[in-house]
Design a protein around this motif. Structure first.
Motif, short mmCIF file in Angstrom:
data_model
loop_
_atom_site.label_atom_id
_atom_site.label_comp_id
_atom_site.label_asym_id
_atom_site.label_seq_id
_atom_site.Cartn_x
_atom_site.Cartn_y
_atom_site.Cartn_z
N LEU A 1 0.87 -1.27 -0.01
CA LEU A 1 0.04 0.00 -0.13
C LEU A 1 0.97 1.28 -0.01
N TYR A 2 2.20 1.24 0.66
CA TYR A 2 3.05 2.32 0.50
C TYR A 2 3.59 2.48 -0.85
N HIS A 3 3.69 1.24 -1.72
CA HIS A 3 4.05 1.32 -3.20
C HIS A 3 3.08 1.93 -3.87
N ARG A 4 1.87 1.68 -3.57
CA ARG A 4 0.70 2.20 -4.37
C ARG A 4 0.57 3.73 -4.15
N ALA A 5 1.00 4.31 -2.84
CA ALA A 5 0.86 5.70 -2.80
C ALA A 5 2.01 6.27 -3.31
N LEU A 6 3.24 5.69 -3.41
CA LEU A 6 4.40 6.15 -4.20
C LEU A 6 4.08 6.18 -5.56
N ALA A 7 3.47 5.34 -6.39
CA ALA A 7 3.41 5.01 -7.61
C ALA A 7 2.40 5.61 -8.39
N SER A 8 1.42 6.30 -7.68
CA SER A 8 0.22 7.06 -8.18
C SER A 8 0.37 7.53 -9.51
N ASP A 9 1.53 8.29 -9.86
CA ASP A 9 1.86 9.10 -11.23
C ASP A 9 2.59 8.26 -11.93
N LEU A 10 3.04 7.08 -11.90
CA LEU A 10 3.87 6.37 -12.71
C LEU A 10 2.88 5.60 -13.74
N ALA A 11 3.51 5.12 -14.97
CA ALA A 11 2.92 4.54 -16.00
C ALA A 11 2.71 2.95 -15.46
N GLN A 12 1.38 2.51 -15.86
CA GLN A 12 1.12 0.92 -15.40
C GLN A 12 0.59 0.42 -16.26
N PRO A 13 0.62 -1.13 -16.08
CA PRO A 13 0.81 -1.71 -14.92
C PRO A 13 2.47 -1.74 -14.78
N LEU A 14 2.67 -1.73 -13.38
CA LEU A 14 4.01 -1.80 -12.95
C LEU A 14 4.30 -2.75 -11.89
N MET A 15 5.56 -3.46 -11.91
CA MET A 15 5.93 -4.39 -11.02
C MET A 15 7.03 -3.94 -9.99
N ILE A 16 7.01 -3.78 -8.79
CA ILE A 16 7.84 -3.46 -7.80
C ILE A 16 8.40 -4.95 -7.43
N LEU A 17 9.77 -4.83 -7.62
CA LEU A 17 10.46 -6.19 -7.12
C LEU A 17 11.44 -5.72 -5.94
N ASN A 18 11.13 -6.29 -4.78
CA ASN A 18 12.09 -6.35 -3.67
C ASN A 18 13.00 -7.48 -3.43
N LEU A 19 14.29 -7.22 -3.77
CA LEU A 19 15.29 -8.48 -3.61
C LEU A 19 15.82 -8.28 -2.21
N GLY A 20 15.38 -8.53 -1.25
CA GLY A 20 16.12 -8.66 -0.01
C GLY A 20 16.58 -10.25 0.27
N GLY A 21 16.36 -10.70 1.44
CA GLY A 21 16.65 -11.95 1.94
C GLY A 21 15.65 -12.88 1.03
N VAL A 22 14.56 -12.76 1.03
CA VAL A 22 13.47 -13.24 0.25
C VAL A 22 12.80 -12.23 -0.87
N GLY A 23 12.52 -12.81 -1.90
CA GLY A 23 11.98 -11.67 -3.08
C GLY A 23 10.45 -11.64 -2.78
#
Length: 365
Positions: free
Chosen positions: A153-175
């Protein structure tokens, strides 16, 4: 325009990799307005980090032992980090209305409706004199949700003005991924990201990670092993779904017979193929991938992802976000949402039966 006032909230988290305590700040209405501020990372004391790593490797202890001394030590390390953050950034305590304190995950088993983050919210609130929200994931897991990922939901708030569909990938210990297309937000864990590779490098080279993916890039992936890893039923399970950091370790033992370079290449390729498999679970192929987490600095990961996905694959900094502190910021944002009674997770992000509020507020006085 939002009608809600902006709240200054400090978010703090140590992820499953335990490479430090991340602290950041946001001014937010808890809904559509987000103004991220600076962030800092502070190391755990060495002995505390080693104690936590040993604990996570013994799930039965992590689940059932009281761990009271360890929980206080984890809490106090976070309190010290928040204090240093406010000193270094010049943010006075009186300017901060709320702390979002995630704590340290040591055990996560949503299938038995149990998750454990070490950390005492009342201790943070008392020590710092600032209202503190913690236990973010508990209501979600208790209701049958996966309890992760929790940043969508934080990603959604940040990405409101970006072209979509958009995938945000988090590569931490687990993806994990967040798929955003207008009001549609889908999120789930993809598979191992850096955890298997980091642990392998530590065993073989006594290094904490494969810098820039150089070792993996110099080796040859064992295609048969990667294919075997990808037969795991997890990859066909419908989203949302989540993993524990240790879930693939036993199954990845096959790389032990390989050279350092080939073992690293094989584990890296497993990460890449597990990311590609995430496309099975979203309605439309994204126009772009934005990558956060430590893995975005792994040039080998980024090259392979771009080659396989065929669309732009960029670090989140390409759109002005700070990938080192998105999660810390998110828990500041979620703390504000918690106090407003707004959902922290959705049926499409964690599998809860309905949009789920959460978090527990500890007043400073």
């Amino acid at each position: 325009m939002s009608q809600r006032p902006l709240v200054k909230a400090v978010g703090v988290i140590s992820g499953t990799s335990m490479d430090g305590i991340d602290v950041s700040v946001v001014d937010t209405d808890g809904d559509t307005v987000v103004k991220p501020g600076p962030g800092r990372t502070f190391s755990y004391p060495d002995d505390l980090r080693k104690t936590l790593q040993a604990l996570i490797a013994q799930p039965e202890r992590a689940q059932s032992e009281p761990l009271e001394d360890l929980e206080r030590a984890v809490t106090d390390a976070h309190i010290a980090a928040i204090r240093r953050f406010m000193t270094e950034t010049g943010i006075p305590a009186g300017a901060v209305s709320l702390i979002g304190f995630h704590g340290q995950t040591v055990y996560h088993r949503p299938e038995v409706r149990f998750t454990r983050q070490l950390g005492l919210g009342d201790r943070v609130a008392a020590a710092l004199g600032i209202d503190t929200v913690y236990r973010f994931r508990h209501a979600d897991v208790a209701s049958g949700g996966e309890g992760a990922p929790f940043v969508p939901l934080y990603h959604r708030a940040l990405a409101s003005d970006l072209a979509q569909p958009l995938m945000i990938l988090n590569l931490g210990g687990v993806g994990n991924v967040t798929y955003i297309d207008g009001d549609t937000v889908i999120a789930f864990d993809t598979g191992p990201a850096s955890a298997l590779l980091d642990d392998f490098i530590l065993r073989r080279r006594s290094l904490s990670f494969d810098e820039n993916g150089q070792l993996a890039a110099s080796g040859k992936a064992d295609a048969r092993l990667v294919m075997e890893f990808m037969l795991n039923p997890f990859f066909d399970r419908p989203a949302p779904k989540s993993l524990d950091r240790q879930d693939f370790h036993a199954r990845a033992k096959g790389v032990e017979t390989l050279s350092d370079a080939d073992g690293a290449a094989t584990l890296a390729e497993f990460t890449i193929q597990s990311v590609i498999a995430s496309l099975r679970h979203v309605p439309r192929a994204p126009q772009r991938w934005l990558v956060t987490g430590g893995g975005r600095r792994n040039a080998h990961f980024m090259r392979r992802l771009h080659a396989e996905l065929g669309v732009p694959v960029d670090p989140v900094e390409a759109v002005g976000w700070d990938g080192d502190f998105l999660e810390a910021q998110a828990f500041g944002y979620l703390a504000v949402r918690s106090t407003l009674g707004l959902p922290l997770s959705l049926p499409t992000t964690t599998g809860v039966p309905h949009p789920m509020p959460g978090g527990e507020l500890n007043r400073a006085a």
